[in-house]
Structure formats: C-alpha cells, structure tokens
Scaffold this motif. Sequence first.
Motif, PDB file in Angstrom:
ATOM      1  N   PRO A 194       0.632   6.995   8.069  1.00 29.66           N
ATOM      2  CA  PRO A 194       0.513   5.596   7.770  1.00 29.66           C
ATOM      3  C   PRO A 194       0.517   5.025   6.477  1.00 29.66           C
ATOM      4  CG  PRO A 194      -1.661   6.468   8.373  1.00 29.66           C
ATOM      5  CD  PRO A 194      -0.853   7.650   8.400  1.00 29.66           C
ATOM      6  N   ALA A 195       0.338   5.884   5.504  1.00 30.22           N
ATOM      7  CA  ALA A 195       0.222   5.377   4.111  1.00 30.22           C
ATOM      8  C   ALA A 195       1.558   4.566   3.670  1.00 30.22           C
ATOM      9  CB  ALA A 195       0.393   6.451   3.067  1.00 30.22           C
ATOM     10  N   ALA A 196       2.550   4.962   4.344  1.00 29.22           N
ATOM     11  CA  ALA A 196       3.863   4.087   4.007  1.00 29.22           C
ATOM     12  C   ALA A 196       3.804   2.609   4.470  1.00 29.22           C
ATOM     13  CB  ALA A 196       5.014   4.869   4.473  1.00 29.22           C
ATOM     14  N   SER A 197       2.930   2.312   5.323  1.00 34.44           N
ATOM     15  CA  SER A 197       3.158   0.845   5.783  1.00 34.44           C
ATOM     16  C   SER A 197       1.950   0.081   5.159  1.00 34.44           C
ATOM     17  CB  SER A 197       2.650   0.943   7.446  1.00 34.44           C
ATOM     18  OG  SER A 197       1.293   1.386   7.490  1.00 34.44           O
ATOM     19  N   LEU A 198       1.157   0.763   4.300  1.00 34.06           N
ATOM     20  CA  LEU A 198       0.217   0.116   3.430  1.00 34.06           C
ATOM     21  C   LEU A 198       0.985  -1.140   2.775  1.00 34.06           C
ATOM     22  CD1 LEU A 198      -2.508   2.429   2.514  1.00 34.06           C
ATOM     23  CD2 LEU A 198      -2.629   0.790   4.346  1.00 34.06           C
ATOM     24  N   ALA A 202      -0.043  -5.205   2.900  1.00 35.44           N
ATOM     25  CA  ALA A 202      -0.357  -5.920   1.612  1.00 35.44           C
ATOM     26  C   ALA A 202       0.166  -7.445   1.659  1.00 35.44           C
ATOM     27  CB  ALA A 202      -0.490  -5.132   0.409  1.00 35.44           C
ATOM     28  N   ARG A 203       1.433  -6.957   1.568  1.00 42.53           N
ATOM     29  CA  ARG A 203       2.587  -8.106   1.432  1.00 42.53           C
ATOM     30  C   ARG A 203       2.038  -9.187   2.558  1.00 42.53           C
ATOM     31  NH1 ARG A 203       7.728  -9.865  -0.621  1.00 42.53           N
ATOM     32  NH2 ARG A 203       7.306 -11.924  -0.226  1.00 42.53           N
ATOM     33  N   ARG A 204       2.020  -8.772   3.839  1.00 44.45           N
ATOM     34  CA  ARG A 204       1.815  -9.617   5.069  1.00 44.45           C
ATOM     35  C   ARG A 204       0.420 -10.435   4.758  1.00 44.45           C
ATOM     36  NH1 ARG A 204       3.405  -6.015   9.726  1.00 44.45           N
ATOM     37  NH2 ARG A 204       5.731  -6.562   9.960  1.00 44.45           N
ATOM     38  N   ALA A 205      -0.599  -9.768   4.028  1.00 43.70           N
ATOM     39  CA  ALA A 205      -1.805 -10.280   3.814  1.00 43.70           C
ATOM     40  C   ALA A 205      -1.995 -11.204   2.522  1.00 43.70           C
ATOM     41  CB  ALA A 205      -3.033  -9.301   3.567  1.00 43.70           C
ATOM     42  N   GLY A 206      -0.567 -11.224   1.788  1.00 45.56           N
ATOM     43  CA  GLY A 206      -0.557 -12.397   0.782  1.00 45.56           C
ATOM     44  C   GLY A 206      -0.573 -11.718  -0.745  1.00 45.56           C
ATOM     45  N   ALA A 207      -0.575 -10.242  -0.580  1.00 45.84           N
ATOM     46  CA  ALA A 207      -0.625  -9.612  -2.127  1.00 45.84           C
ATOM     47  C   ALA A 207       0.709  -9.928  -2.755  1.00 45.84           C
ATOM     48  CB  ALA A 207      -1.104  -8.168  -1.807  1.00 45.84           C
ATOM     49  N   TYR A 208       0.742  -9.682  -4.041  1.00 41.31           N
ATOM     50  CA  TYR A 208       1.831  -9.605  -4.848  1.00 41.31           C
ATOM     51  C   TYR A 208       2.113  -8.156  -4.762  1.00 41.31           C
ATOM     52  CZ  TYR A 208       4.959 -10.565  -8.602  1.00 41.31           C
ATOM     53  OH  TYR A 208       6.279 -10.611  -9.576  1.00 41.31           O
ATOM     54  N   VAL A 209       3.254  -7.592  -4.398  1.00 42.55           N
ATOM     55  CA  VAL A 209       3.497  -6.351  -4.358  1.00 42.55           C
ATOM     56  C   VAL A 209       4.734  -5.729  -5.476  1.00 42.55           C
ATOM     57  CG1 VAL A 209       4.454  -4.244  -2.682  1.00 42.55           C
ATOM     58  CG2 VAL A 209       2.950  -6.144  -1.916  1.00 42.55           C
TER      59      VAL A 209
END
Length: 252
Positions: A194-198, A202-209
């Motif tokens: 599941p690491a690949a989906s982190l 993050a992006r969906r939760a509003g983080a700058y990726v």
Amino acid sequence: MQFASQLVERLRVAERVTVLTGAGVSAESGIPTFRDAQTGLWARYDPTELATPQAFVRNPRLVWDWYAYRRDVIEQAEPNPAHYALVDMEQHYANFTLITQNVDGLHWRAGSRNLFELHGNISRIRCFECAAPVTGWDDDGELPPRCPHCGGLGRPDVVWFGEGLPAPALREAERATERADVFLSIGTSAMVQPAASLPLRARRAGAYVIEINPEETSLAVIADEWLRGPAGVILPELFRQAGGERQSPEEG
Ligand code: APR
C-alpha cells in the motif's frame, strides 16, 4: 540548482511534512535498488521470486543466503547526504514523519527517529513459525538458524510479497500522510502497495506533493512537482533553499 519559487515557499512555510522513501534513497550509498539488474552471484535470480514465503518454504537456504549477502552489502554501506538531509528536516519541522519501504536501516543509522519502517528491517531475524525474535545465530552453524522456542526456521524480519504490513506502523503512516502540508516521495518506483498509494492519499487530503526521482514514475500525474535527479544532490539543496540548516557534519 534553481527550484520553482512556489515549491520553495511551500516548504518554507510548511509545519507538517511527511516523507516516503524507497530504495532509490539508498542508491547513492551503493545499495542496488530492488528492481536494478542484480549482479554477480545473484544475477540469475529474480528478487521478486526470492522475497516470498513460498520461496522460503521451497528453499530456505537459498533465500537465507540472498538476504545474508544483502546484509553484508548494507553493513558496509554508509548513509548519504539524502539520509542526513532527512535528519535535519526532522529537527527543523514542528511535525515531521519519515515513512520508508527500505529494510536497510540507513535512516535510523543516519539519525532519523520519527521513522516508520513499513517493510521491516533486514538486520532482525524472527521465527518463520512463531515470530519470536532469533538472535545470536552462528553463521558457521546450521542455516537458517533455528528458533530457540519452537525450533522453526529463522527468517528476515521483512515484509515479503503477499504478506501484510505491520498494522500499527501503517496506521501511523496513513495518519501522517493525511495531515501533511507537504508530502515528499523520494526514490520509489511507487509500484508496491500500500505504500505506493500514500502520495495520492496525501494529495487528496490537500498536501503539496513533491517527487524526487531520476526516472519518471506513475506519480508524475499526481505530483505537484517532479524533481528529476539523484536524491543526495537535490534534497539537501532544496532544504537549504527553503531555509533549512544543515546539522549533520557528514553532509559536508
Ligand atoms: N535518487 C532518487 N531516486 C533514485 C535514485 C537516486 N539516486 N536512483 C534510483 N532511484 C529511483 C529509481 O528510478 C526507481 O524509481 O528509485 C526507485 C527504486 O525503485 P524500486 O527498486 O522499485 O524500489 P522501491 O520503490 O523502494 O520498491 C518498493 O518493493 O520489492 C519491494 O519490498 C520491496 O521495499 C521494496 C518495494
């Protein structure tokens, strides 16, 4: 090296920073990445076929020897400037979490402490049957070594293909991902769940990726920035431009 001003500003004002690393962060320490062509004795084996419970049951000695070889390579390696920059970032940000898929322990050796090793650690051995730790085995004795409690075979304490991740570490990783202002994905091909989906979470939760990788990965479509190049060169410089201070003497 010139970075986009928005990128530098995002890192400068961030309070909660979460980082995911993969094998690429240790490449500059001389540890081959998982999907690199293997060399020498092990060139004819496919790592994805050795890193499974089925392979261990079929041929425990072969799997043991492959991990023993990798443990030797890792023991001789040293953390590189990317590892040390992550230590400095942990000191700098009010809230900093490091999530790694690496089993080499180099983040810990460099000094990172708020660290979740999602795929375990190659230096630990546990029983294949009862999971008890196996310590102090004799490399000249029977290999794999036997569990002192139940007599089962010792195996590396890593997560193999088809196995679940340690639930508490995964939970913490997900929590840190969802609350990040800035999320960095460094040196991972982002192919193993599941690491690949982190990064996407993050992006969906509003983080700058931000992604740091010399090669294009599937994250290219979701990352705000792809910094193309080696982590040991890019990360320390990015952190410096964002106002960070170098603490680790090894960074030079
Ligand atoms: N700096 C940054 N990235 C790099 C560098 C470097 N100097 N050198 C290589 N890379 C990148 C590669 O381009 C590649 O995208 O690192 C990535 C390494 O990918 P993988 O070998 O697939 O490693 P990783 O993503 O960590 O694999 C995930 O798969 O087999 C499992 O459990 C194993 O933890 C591993 C997981």
